[in-house]
Design an enzyme around this catalytic site. Structure first.
Site, PDB file in Angstrom:
ATOM      1  N   TYR A  52      42.884  27.754  22.689  1.00 38.93           N
ATOM      2  CA  TYR A  52      42.900  26.372  23.160  1.00 38.93           C
ATOM      3  C   TYR A  52      44.059  25.627  22.526  1.00 38.93           C
ATOM      4  CZ  TYR A  52      38.007  27.358  24.328  1.00 38.93           C
ATOM      5  OH  TYR A  52      36.864  27.897  24.827  1.00 38.93           O
ATOM      6  N   ASP A  61      34.561  21.810  28.955  1.00 35.28           N
ATOM      7  CA  ASP A  61      34.229  20.390  29.064  1.00 35.28           C
ATOM      8  C   ASP A  61      34.907  19.790  30.283  1.00 35.28           C
ATOM      9  OD1 ASP A  61      32.772  20.452  26.710  1.00 35.28           O
ATOM     10  OD2 ASP A  61      34.477  19.847  25.483  1.00 35.28           O
ATOM     11  N   ASP A 108      34.904  13.331  21.620  1.00 34.32           N
ATOM     12  CA  ASP A 108      36.148  13.435  22.380  1.00 34.32           C
ATOM     13  C   ASP A 108      36.527  12.058  22.926  1.00 34.32           C
ATOM     14  OD1 ASP A 108      34.722  12.962  24.795  1.00 34.32           O
ATOM     15  OD2 ASP A 108      34.562  15.095  25.242  1.00 34.32           O
ATOM     16  N   ARG A 153      35.980  20.204  19.846  1.00 34.90           N
ATOM     17  CA  ARG A 153      35.558  18.831  19.542  1.00 34.90           C
ATOM     18  C   ARG A 153      34.913  18.751  18.162  1.00 34.90           C
ATOM     19  NH1 ARG A 153      31.644  16.937  24.005  1.00 34.90           N
ATOM     20  NH2 ARG A 153      31.259  19.143  24.223  1.00 34.90           N
TER      21      ARG A 153
END
Length: 193
Positions: free
Chosen positions: A67, A39, A81, A177
């Site tokens: 992550y 992203d 987000d 997300r």
């Protein structure tokens, strides 16, 4: 460099495609691809294949990924987000640390996950995020993903929100997300990354 891999520490604000475009210009070649979309707000490792290296990207794309992120409980957004428009805010005062931990534990293992509607997933040749930004309704079916571990690093109450710092190892195709959004829903609250 004409063939191989280029490891990039992607900064926030750039799409994966932006990074590829810059690399193409710098290396003066069109044959560059990336091993999985990050992203625009994401920072960290983005693997690029150059020349013959593009043929080997499929072996990297399907691997285990890690992550770190912060889930904010108490608000849901259009993009799941912090960059999206806030759709709704919620009272988080009744949410306990134990409830957060219990719900996040349910995500570990093989699960069906509904990708965020502003993903790079192609629908009839056009990415979902392009369709959403053009005003279309996008409904992407849930798909199987695997969460190998999902650790809570901290839970902090900030104003009327709860920030949950997490560390996740997952299969390709997992949307962090979506974990944020789904945690909020599981707690009858809003959540975004």
């Amino acid at each position: 460099m004409s063939d191989g891999f280029l490891i990039v520490n992607k900064v926030g604000g750039l799409t994966s495609h932006d990074v590829v475009a810059k690399a193409r210009k710098k290396l003066q070649t069109k044959k560059i691809g990336h091993a999985g979309t990050l992203d625009p707000m994401a920072t960290g490792v983005l693997v690029l294949g150059v020349g013959i290296g593009t043929r080997l990207l499929n072996f990297i794309v399907g691997g285990r990924k890690s992550y770190e992120g912060t889930i904010r409980l108490g608000a849901c957004t259009t993009t799941d987000d912090k960059e999206g428009e806030v759709l709704n805010t919620f009272d988080t005062s009744s949410i306990s640390d134990e409830a957060i931990t219990a719900e996040l534990n349910k995500f570990v293992g093989n699960i069906m996950q509904k990708p965020t509607s502003v993903s790079a997933i192609k629908i009839d040749g056009k990415s979902a995020h392009e369709r959403v930004r053009a005003g279309e309704e996008v409904d992407i079916p849930a798909r199987p993903v695997e969460i190998f571990h999902l650790n809570i690093k901290s839970i902090n109450r900030v104003d009327n929100f709860i920030d949950v710092e997490i560390d996740v190892a997952c299969s390709a195709g997992t949307y962090i997300r979506s974990i944020a959004r789904d945690l909020g829903q599981a707690l009858n609250n809003g959540g975004h990354l």
